[in-house]
Design a protein around this motif. Structure first.
Motif, mmCIF file in Angstrom:
data_model
loop_
_atom_site.group_PDB
_atom_site.id
_atom_site.type_symbol
_atom_site.label_atom_id
_atom_site.label_comp_id
_atom_site.label_asym_id
_atom_site.label_seq_id
_atom_site.Cartn_x
_atom_site.Cartn_y
_atom_site.Cartn_z
ATOM 1 N N GLU A 158 -5.566 0.996 -25.590
ATOM 2 C CA GLU A 158 -6.083 0.265 -24.437
ATOM 3 C C GLU A 158 -5.143 0.436 -23.254
ATOM 4 N N ILE A 159 -5.680 0.178 -22.069
ATOM 5 C CA ILE A 159 -4.885 0.173 -20.838
ATOM 6 C C ILE A 159 -5.166 -1.144 -20.135
ATOM 7 N N THR A 160 -4.156 -1.943 -20.014
ATOM 8 C CA THR A 160 -4.315 -3.250 -19.368
ATOM 9 C C THR A 160 -3.651 -3.226 -18.005
ATOM 10 N N ALA A 161 -4.272 -3.857 -17.053
ATOM 11 C CA ALA A 161 -3.735 -3.961 -15.696
ATOM 12 C C ALA A 161 -3.662 -5.424 -15.318
ATOM 13 N N GLN A 162 -2.490 -5.867 -14.896
ATOM 14 C CA GLN A 162 -2.319 -7.267 -14.505
ATOM 15 C C GLN A 162 -1.262 -7.367 -13.418
ATOM 16 N N ASP A 184 2.026 -8.874 -12.090
ATOM 17 C CA ASP A 184 3.272 -9.491 -12.538
ATOM 18 C C ASP A 184 4.039 -9.890 -11.283
ATOM 19 N N LEU A 205 0.686 -1.668 -15.090
ATOM 20 C CA LEU A 205 -0.278 -0.939 -15.904
ATOM 21 C C LEU A 205 0.406 -0.618 -17.238
ATOM 22 N N ARG A 206 -0.154 -1.118 -18.336
ATOM 23 C CA ARG A 206 0.431 -0.889 -19.663
ATOM 24 C C ARG A 206 -0.509 0.003 -20.467
ATOM 25 N N LYS A 263 -1.121 1.237 -23.934
ATOM 26 C CA LYS A 263 -0.809 0.963 -25.336
ATOM 27 C C LYS A 263 -1.208 2.194 -26.147
ATOM 28 N N VAL A 314 -10.729 0.791 -18.074
ATOM 29 C CA VAL A 314 -9.629 0.266 -17.258
ATOM 30 C C VAL A 314 -10.224 -0.655 -16.205
ATOM 31 N N GLU A 315 -9.898 -1.933 -16.288
ATOM 32 C CA GLU A 315 -10.373 -2.916 -15.317
ATOM 33 C C GLU A 315 -9.194 -3.380 -14.471
ATOM 34 N N ASP A 343 4.761 1.759 -25.901
ATOM 35 C CA ASP A 343 3.873 1.589 -24.758
ATOM 36 C C ASP A 343 4.550 2.079 -23.477
#
Length: 671
Positions: free
Chosen positions: A402-406, A408, A414-415, A417, A447-448, A492
């Protein structure tokens, strides 16, 4: 009849016949005529000689295109020395070539040498020559300098070690200041100067600044090499220097045990019977090879063993390497063009990345020195000394789960995994970034992106080769990208994108100072720059920014790291340019990455519009302090050190305040 003929034909008889006083000798009547004929003959000879001289001079001018006013080489010294004061003496020189008869006398002062008002030399004398009107007084350091009848002058000044100031006064023109630095040191600097922990067998690129006349050697343990003299890379001129750069490769012996001390790099320079020595960094063998770097939570760079009975995509095999570089990662170099200059559009590879060697080591001889590289499967060329060889490996295809965007804080994180630290490449494009992933199994997770100031969208593209995937990140606003840093959290890959700053509130500006300590008129360049930096800090803080003024004595790489450690969102180096650049006065800026160009242009434009400083423009260069990707970085030359008007203005309190306000405006316009 015969007697009559004799009387008529004999002058003696004729004189006797008419002489009223026979026996008295009279002056001959034809003597004045003979004298006139003699004078006419002499005059004719003189005219012939003069005509020959004029004809020869005319033909000589035609042959040489009237190039008779130059000074192809310094004429021989003649005459007595004249005291010019301040420990500087001068001697009037002869040996000039004469000007053509039809050439007019010079009207103004034209100094042909030194070519620039700021010069660094290893010699103990400096030669001034040029042309000036012989009817106008020319003074150097208060003493009159003589010109010949055609307006030519030439003097030699003796130099003391360090900077020597020559104040030149002519007519009603503004005073000219020429600064000549006498630097007779054999050794000026060595890199690496910091202590190193390297694997056995690693190579060390040694770079030494030394006298151009010196023979330079480097020694580590029992190995001694002669360093090669190279040219300064284009666009990377810090200041004019009399010395040269010398480079060579030393190697850590491959039979040493981990933890053993190899010793310090020893540098020796010899020239003219003199010898100077200098030490570089202390080299020790790393305890655990590649894992001597800050270790990630995983036990190994490589992924865990996989049950061979599982149905997987084809494995990837080859000669594996691990990126072993500093916190900034391994710089990327263009593949299609072999050069020793890094690419401004390829982002560094994070330390710990696993990749495979496609070719190498490749030897590149460019810009006067030689280095070694590996071409990796990720399409990146990296320095051989920034990788650790892991040997032949067979690794399963990487799976991006997965690719998570948040967000910080204000940063967009962008992580990725994934199952292992597979090869990747981040590349700049006009409309966004391209993230190329290699050795993949074909997974394309959704990717959201949250609402952020950097990117508007993310989409997958068809990979450029089998086993590769490309993620395209589109900029929200063109030209508003601010940089990225990459690191690993376990396996990651974590990318942190700096936010777009739409105001100075919350910006973290790192001010770096580049100075030499040169004193002009009792004012040092360090004092001028510190004053500008203090005023700039005050201006930026009143607009809501946080400002850190860095330590100007640090080496370039440590200055960049200090900016990263402080969390800087903008790196700005303040400096004073030298006359060795394209113009004698004004402001200019140098940048490396494409997203630093806008800031550089806005800074010079703001300075030229709000101050008397001319805008000499911004240009891409390769200064080490600007070769960073985590934030925009610009080296700003606020003016020219050797120009009296620039220096007077920048030394004044109103000048510092105006420059500081303009810099703050330029940063805001470039944000």
């Amino acid at each position: 009849m015969k007697n009559r003929e004799q009387s008529q034909n004999s002058p003696t008889d004729r004189r006797a016949a008419i002489d009223p006083m026979p026996g008295r000798e009279q002056p001959p009547a034809h003597r004045p005529q003979k004298l006139l004929r003699l004078l006419a003959g002499c005059l004719g000879c003189l005219l012939l000689v003069a005509g020959a001289i004029l004809l020869g001079r005319y033909l000589g001018q035609r042959q040489h295109g009237h190039q008779v006013t130059g000074f192809p080489q310094a004429p021989a010294i003649s005459g007595e020395p004249l005291d010019v004061g301040d420990g500087v003496t001068a001697a009037l020189l002869g040996g000039y070539r004469q000007l053509g008869l039809d050439d007019p006398l010079p009207a103004g002062l034209d100094i042909k040498n030194p070519a620039q008002p700021y010069t660094v030399t290893e010699a103990d004398t400096i030669h001034f020559y040029g042309t000036a009107s012989p009817k106008v007084t020319l003074k150097i350091n208060g003493v009159k300098v003589l010109c010949n009848a055609r307006g030519q002058f030439s003097v030699t000044g003796r130099l003391s070690p360090g900077p020597n100031a020559f104040h030149i006064v002519y007519k009603d023109e503004p005073e000219r200041l020429y600064v000549v630095v006498c630097d007779q040191r054999l050794l000026r600097g060595v890199s690496p100067a910091q202590d190193l922990q390297l694997s056995a067998g690693s190579g060390i690129l040694v770079e030494v600044q030394a006298s151009a006349k010196a023979a330079v050697t480097a020694r580590l343990l029992g190995e001694e090499i002669t360093l090669s003299q190279v040219q300064q890379p284009a666009g990377d001129e810090e200041r004019p220097a009399a010395g040269s750069t010398f480079v060579g490769m030393l190697f850590v012996p491959d039979d040493l045990q981990p933890g053993s001390e190899v010793g310090r790099i020893q540098i020796r320079a010899t020239a003219g019977g003199r010898t100077e020595e200098m030490q570089g960094g202390l080299v020790t063998v790393a305890e655990n090879g590649p894992q001597a770097l800050p270790a990630p939570p995983a036990d190994s760079y490589l992924p865990p063993a996989v049950d061979p009975g599982q149905d997987l995509y084809p494995d990837y095999s080859g000669s594996a390497v691990a990126i072993q570089a500093g916190p900034g990662g391994a710089a990327g170099y263009a593949v299609g063009q072999m050069t020793n200059l890094p690419s401004p559009t390829i982002f560094p590879l994070a330390t710990g990345t696993i990749d495979f060697i496609e070719a190498g080591p490749l030897v590149c001889s460019d810009l006067g020195y030689t280095d070694q590289y590996y071409l990796l499967r990720s399409g990146t060329r990296v320095l051989a000394r920034e990788v650790a060889l892991l040997g032949e490996e067979q690794i399963p295809a990487n799976h991006i789960e997965e690719i998570t965007a948040q967000l910080d804080g204000k940063d967009l994180q962008l992580r990725i995994k994934q199952s292992w630290r597979a090869p990747y490449r981040i590349e700049w494009s006009e409309g966004g970034l391209l993230l190329h992933f290699y050795c993949q199994d074909g997974a394309r997770p959704l990717v959201e992106l949250p609402v952020n100031s950097v990117f508007a969208s993310a989409s997958w593209l068809t990979g450029e080769e089998q086993g590769s995937q490309t993620l395209a990140l589109t900029f929200g606003s063109t030209g508003q990208f601010r940089g990225v840093s990459s690191s690993y959290d376990g396996q990651d890959l974590v990318l942190r994108f700096a936010p777009v700053v739409r105001s100075l509130a919350g910006a973290r500006v790192y001010l770096d100072l580049s100075y030499s300590g040169l004193s002009l008129g009792g004012v040092t360049d360090a004092e001028v720059l510190r004053g500008i930096a203090a005023e700039t800090k005050a201006q930026l803080e009143t607009r809501g920014a946080q400002v850190c003024i860095g330590d100007g004595s640090l080496p370039p790489d440590q200055r960049v790291q200090a900016c990263r450690d402080w969390g800087g969102t903008l790196f700005l180096q303040l400096r004073l340019a030298s006359a060795g650049q394209s113009a004698a006065s004004g402001c200019t800026a140098s940048y490396f990455t494409p997203y630093s160009a806008r800031l550089a242009g806005n800074l010079t434009a703001a300075l030229s519009s709000a101050t008397p400083l001319r805008d000499l423009g911004a240009a891409q260069g390769y200064l080490s302090v600007t070769r960073q990707f985590t934030c925009p970085a610009v080296a700003l030359s606020c003016g020219h050190l050797s120009d009296p008007d620039d220096l007077d203005y920048l030394s004044s309190t109103p000048g510092k305040k105006q420059v500081a306000a303009a810099i703050a405006d330029g940063i805001y316009a470039g944000s």
